[in-house]
Structures are given as C-alpha cells and as structure tokens.
Motif scaffolding. Structure first.
Motif, PDB file in Angstrom:
ATOM      1  N   LYS A  37       0.941  -1.210  -0.182  1.00 34.70           N
ATOM      2  CA  LYS A  37      -0.078   0.019  -0.010  1.00 34.70           C
ATOM      3  C   LYS A  37       1.012   1.229   0.123  1.00 34.70           C
ATOM      4  CE  LYS A  37      -3.704   2.071   2.553  1.00 34.70           C
ATOM      5  NZ  LYS A  37      -4.670   2.618   1.405  1.00 34.70           N
ATOM      6  N   LEU A  38       0.617   2.174  -0.804  1.00 40.38           N
ATOM      7  CA  LEU A  38       1.266   3.258  -0.953  1.00 40.38           C
ATOM      8  C   LEU A  38       0.909   4.250   0.244  1.00 40.38           C
ATOM      9  CD1 LEU A  38       3.228   5.363  -2.369  1.00 40.38           C
ATOM     10  CD2 LEU A  38       1.315   6.065  -3.572  1.00 40.38           C
ATOM     11  N   VAL A  39       1.585   4.716   1.224  1.00 44.10           N
ATOM     12  CA  VAL A  39       1.509   5.548   2.206  1.00 44.10           C
ATOM     13  C   VAL A  39       1.880   7.052   2.098  1.00 44.10           C
ATOM     14  CG1 VAL A  39       1.850   5.880   4.877  1.00 44.10           C
ATOM     15  CG2 VAL A  39       1.526   3.786   3.932  1.00 44.10           C
ATOM     16  N   TRP A  46       6.075   2.789   0.405  1.00 42.77           N
ATOM     17  CA  TRP A  46       5.153   1.543   0.079  1.00 42.77           C
ATOM     18  C   TRP A  46       5.573   0.930   1.383  1.00 42.77           C
ATOM     19  CZ3 TRP A  46       2.173   0.742  -3.820  1.00 42.77           C
ATOM     20  CH2 TRP A  46       2.129   1.305  -4.877  1.00 42.77           C
ATOM     21  N   SER A  47       4.370   0.496   1.892  1.00 40.44           N
ATOM     22  CA  SER A  47       4.387  -0.424   3.040  1.00 40.44           C
ATOM     23  C   SER A  47       3.919  -1.598   2.502  1.00 40.44           C
ATOM     24  CB  SER A  47       3.325  -0.218   3.929  1.00 40.44           C
ATOM     25  OG  SER A  47       3.109  -0.979   5.027  1.00 40.44           O
ATOM     26  N   VAL A  48       5.038  -2.726   2.883  1.00 35.09           N
ATOM     27  CA  VAL A  48       4.987  -4.101   2.113  1.00 35.09           C
ATOM     28  C   VAL A  48       4.771  -5.153   3.238  1.00 35.09           C
ATOM     29  CG1 VAL A  48       6.154  -5.999   0.542  1.00 35.09           C
ATOM     30  CG2 VAL A  48       6.447  -3.239   0.395  1.00 35.09           C
ATOM     31  N   LEU A  49       3.508  -5.733   3.212  1.00 36.94           N
ATOM     32  CA  LEU A  49       3.288  -6.838   3.865  1.00 36.94           C
ATOM     33  C   LEU A  49       3.344  -8.148   3.205  1.00 36.94           C
ATOM     34  CD1 LEU A  49       1.849  -8.065   6.843  1.00 36.94           C
ATOM     35  CD2 LEU A  49      -0.391  -7.843   5.391  1.00 36.94           C
ATOM     36  N   ILE A  50       4.348  -9.001   4.165  1.00 32.96           N
ATOM     37  CA  ILE A  50       5.069 -10.109   3.222  1.00 32.96           C
ATOM     38  C   ILE A  50       4.436 -11.291   4.478  1.00 32.96           C
ATOM     39  CG2 ILE A  50       6.973 -11.683   2.709  1.00 32.96           C
ATOM     40  CD1 ILE A  50       8.375  -8.959   2.151  1.00 32.96           C
ATOM     41  N   TYR A  51       3.903 -12.385   3.789  1.00 34.68           N
ATOM     42  CA  TYR A  51       3.561 -13.707   4.496  1.00 34.68           C
ATOM     43  C   TYR A  51       4.638 -14.554   3.823  1.00 34.68           C
ATOM     44  CZ  TYR A  51      -1.226 -11.439   5.238  1.00 34.68           C
ATOM     45  OH  TYR A  51      -2.071 -10.552   5.760  1.00 34.68           O
ATOM     46  N   TYR A  52       5.271 -15.430   4.970  1.00 34.09           N
ATOM     47  CA  TYR A  52       6.579 -16.171   4.273  1.00 34.09           C
ATOM     48  C   TYR A  52       6.761 -17.172   5.371  1.00 34.09           C
ATOM     49  CZ  TYR A  52       9.018 -14.260   8.327  1.00 34.09           C
ATOM     50  OH  TYR A  52       9.436 -13.999   9.755  1.00 34.09           O
ATOM     51  N   GLN A  53       7.381 -18.195   4.966  1.00 38.09           N
ATOM     52  CA  GLN A  53       7.746 -19.276   5.674  1.00 38.09           C
ATOM     53  C   GLN A  53       9.274 -19.401   5.967  1.00 38.09           C
ATOM     54  OE1 GLN A  53       5.941 -22.588   3.618  1.00 38.09           O
ATOM     55  NE2 GLN A  53       4.217 -22.731   5.135  1.00 38.09           N
ATOM     56  N   GLU A  54       9.614 -19.778   6.987  1.00 42.26           N
ATOM     57  CA  GLU A  54      11.161 -19.880   7.031  1.00 42.26           C
ATOM     58  C   GLU A  54      11.472 -20.904   5.849  1.00 42.26           C
ATOM     59  OE1 GLU A  54      13.451 -18.190   8.350  1.00 42.26           O
ATOM     60  OE2 GLU A  54      11.977 -17.161   9.841  1.00 42.26           O
ATOM     61  N   PHE A  88       4.631  -5.890 -15.598  1.00 44.48           N
ATOM     62  CA  PHE A  88       4.333  -4.523 -15.571  1.00 44.48           C
ATOM     63  C   PHE A  88       2.959  -3.891 -15.633  1.00 44.48           C
ATOM     64  CE2 PHE A  88       4.557  -0.325 -17.927  1.00 44.48           C
ATOM     65  CZ  PHE A  88       5.210   0.472 -16.773  1.00 44.48           C
ATOM     66  N   GLU A  89       2.452  -4.595 -16.618  1.00 47.89           N
ATOM     67  CA  GLU A  89       1.020  -4.160 -16.945  1.00 47.89           C
ATOM     68  C   GLU A  89       0.127  -4.568 -15.857  1.00 47.89           C
ATOM     69  OE1 GLU A  89      -0.010  -2.164 -19.588  1.00 47.89           O
ATOM     70  OE2 GLU A  89       2.038  -2.084 -20.121  1.00 47.89           O
ATOM     71  N   LYS A  90       0.214  -5.704 -15.035  1.00 48.11           N
ATOM     72  CA  LYS A  90      -0.476  -5.977 -14.147  1.00 48.11           C
ATOM     73  C   LYS A  90      -0.314  -5.158 -12.990  1.00 48.11           C
ATOM     74  CE  LYS A  90      -2.936  -9.083 -14.124  1.00 48.11           C
ATOM     75  NZ  LYS A  90      -4.295  -9.281 -14.080  1.00 48.11           N
ATOM     76  N   SER A  91       1.091  -4.680 -12.778  1.00 48.66           N
ATOM     77  CA  SER A  91       1.256  -3.850 -11.787  1.00 48.66           C
ATOM     78  C   SER A  91       0.569  -2.530 -11.912  1.00 48.66           C
ATOM     79  CB  SER A  91       2.567  -3.789 -11.588  1.00 48.66           C
ATOM     80  OG  SER A  91       3.395  -3.149 -12.423  1.00 48.66           O
ATOM     81  N   LEU A  94      -3.082  -2.982 -11.097  1.00 47.97           N
ATOM     82  CA  LEU A  94      -3.321  -3.231  -9.709  1.00 47.97           C
ATOM     83  C   LEU A  94      -2.756  -2.227  -8.787  1.00 47.97           C
ATOM     84  CD1 LEU A  94      -2.697  -6.833  -9.533  1.00 47.97           C
ATOM     85  CD2 LEU A  94      -4.835  -5.906  -9.685  1.00 47.97           C
ATOM     86  N   GLN A  95      -2.224  -1.330  -9.318  1.00 46.33           N
ATOM     87  CA  GLN A  95      -1.492  -0.294  -8.625  1.00 46.33           C
ATOM     88  C   GLN A  95      -0.473  -0.683  -7.537  1.00 46.33           C
ATOM     89  OE1 GLN A  95      -4.485   2.493  -7.199  1.00 46.33           O
ATOM     90  NE2 GLN A  95      -4.878   2.943  -9.488  1.00 46.33           N
ATOM     91  N   GLN A  96       0.486  -1.688  -7.795  1.00 45.90           N
ATOM     92  CA  GLN A  96       1.387  -2.298  -6.952  1.00 45.90           C
ATOM     93  C   GLN A  96       2.703  -2.263  -7.779  1.00 45.90           C
ATOM     94  OE1 GLN A  96      -0.195  -6.296  -6.022  1.00 45.90           O
ATOM     95  NE2 GLN A  96      -1.302  -5.440  -4.384  1.00 45.90           N
ATOM     96  N   PRO A  97       3.670  -2.468  -7.018  1.00 44.46           N
ATOM     97  CA  PRO A  97       4.938  -2.156  -7.567  1.00 44.46           C
ATOM     98  C   PRO A  97       5.115  -3.680  -8.216  1.00 44.46           C
ATOM     99  CG  PRO A  97       5.199  -1.746  -5.023  1.00 44.46           C
ATOM    100  CD  PRO A  97       3.650  -1.911  -5.578  1.00 44.46           C
ATOM    101  N   PRO A  98       5.827  -3.909  -9.206  1.00 46.41           N
ATOM    102  CA  PRO A  98       5.967  -5.296 -10.168  1.00 46.41           C
ATOM    103  C   PRO A  98       6.524  -6.289  -9.084  1.00 46.41           C
ATOM    104  CG  PRO A  98       6.966  -3.348 -11.485  1.00 46.41           C
ATOM    105  CD  PRO A  98       6.681  -2.755  -9.884  1.00 46.41           C
ATOM    106  N   TYR A  99       7.418  -6.216  -8.204  1.00 47.34           N
ATOM    107  CA  TYR A  99       7.979  -7.127  -7.532  1.00 47.34           C
ATOM    108  C   TYR A  99       6.909  -7.872  -6.546  1.00 47.34           C
ATOM    109  CZ  TYR A  99       8.446  -3.786  -3.740  1.00 47.34           C
ATOM    110  OH  TYR A  99       7.939  -3.106  -2.654  1.00 47.34           O
TER     111      TYR A  99
END
Length: 146
Positions: A37-39, A46-54, A88-91, A94-99
């Motif tokens: 989300k752009l703050v 950009w605040s990036v929320l990452i769901y992950y596993q070790e 790039f088009e999808k980003s 969705l108004q999100q960074p490509p990564y």
C-alpha cells in the motif's frame, strides 16, 4: 506462516537501499503472499506486508529455481521478457510495484521450466498457492502463446 512488514521510502536517497532490503528478505524466505500500500506522509513510502515461511519450514529440495538470466537460453529470455511485460501491465492495473506480483527470480524460473498447468507451477520454488490461483492462468496463457 509468519508475517513481515517492510517499508520502501520513495526518495532518491532511500529507495534503492530499502528495495535491496526487501529483495534480500525475499531471497532468504519462502514467500507465500505479499501485499503493498502506498502511504502518503511526510515521506511517501510503500508499506509491504509479506507472508512467509522460513526456508527450513518447507522442503524445497525438489522445487525448481534459477538465480540468473545467464541460465536462460535465447528463447527463454524472450519468454522472460514477455512475462516481465505482463507483470508491468498487471502492476499498473493493480497499482502495486512489479515485485509484489512476481519477483524476477520467479519469472526467470517460469521461463526456464515452462509449466504446462497450475500443478506444474507448484513445482517452482517460491510460488505459493495464492499467487498460482491469482495469476497462474494468465501465466499459462502467456507460455502457450510464446
């Protein structure tokens, strides 16, 4: 599953180092899903929320992955570039960074291993169920038309 919140400041002096921190975190963990989300504040970020596993929580010994464009053939590089164009088009849509959509490493692995269906996509290291559900059909279509 765990979560991590990272910040990418949108300023010339901070953005590159903040992006490096995010990319380093992504490379060291199995990413299940990401949101951003752009703050807009005194310093926009950009605040990036990452769901992950070790890495140790999930066995990836039999999952496919590559680390460099140098591992791609000329044909695979063409597919990789088509996937980057799609991302790039999808980003933008969705108004999100490509990564957030897919990391370059994921796109390179898709170009290299060319999954034929959604089940094949599960064999690529770092592609979680939610990303496959969300984008898998579009990726398969790109591969079929490449």
């Amino acid at each position: 599953m765990k979560i991590k919140v990272l910040k990418i400041r949108i300023s010339e002096e901070s953005q590159t180092s903040d992006e490096s921190l995010v990319n380093d975190f992504i490379s060291r963990h199995n990413i299940v899903n990401m949101n951003s989300k752009l703050v807009q504040d005194e310093i926009n970020y950009w605040s990036v929320l990452i769901y992950y596993q070790e890495k140790s929580e999930q066995s990836n010994s039999n999952k496919m992955s590559i680390d460099s464009e140098e591992e791609l053939s000329e044909e695979e590089k063409i597919i990789y570039n088509k996937l980057k164009d799609w991302r790039f088009e999808k980003s933008k849509e969705l108004q999100q960074p490509p990564y957030i959509i897919f990391h370059n490493k994921h796109l390179m692995s898709i170009a290299k291993f060319k999954p034929y269906n959604l089940q094949d996509m599960e064999q690529i290291n770092g592609l979680g169920e939610s990303k496959i559900k969300r984008y898998g059909a579009e990726i398969i279509e790109i591969l079929e038309n490449a």
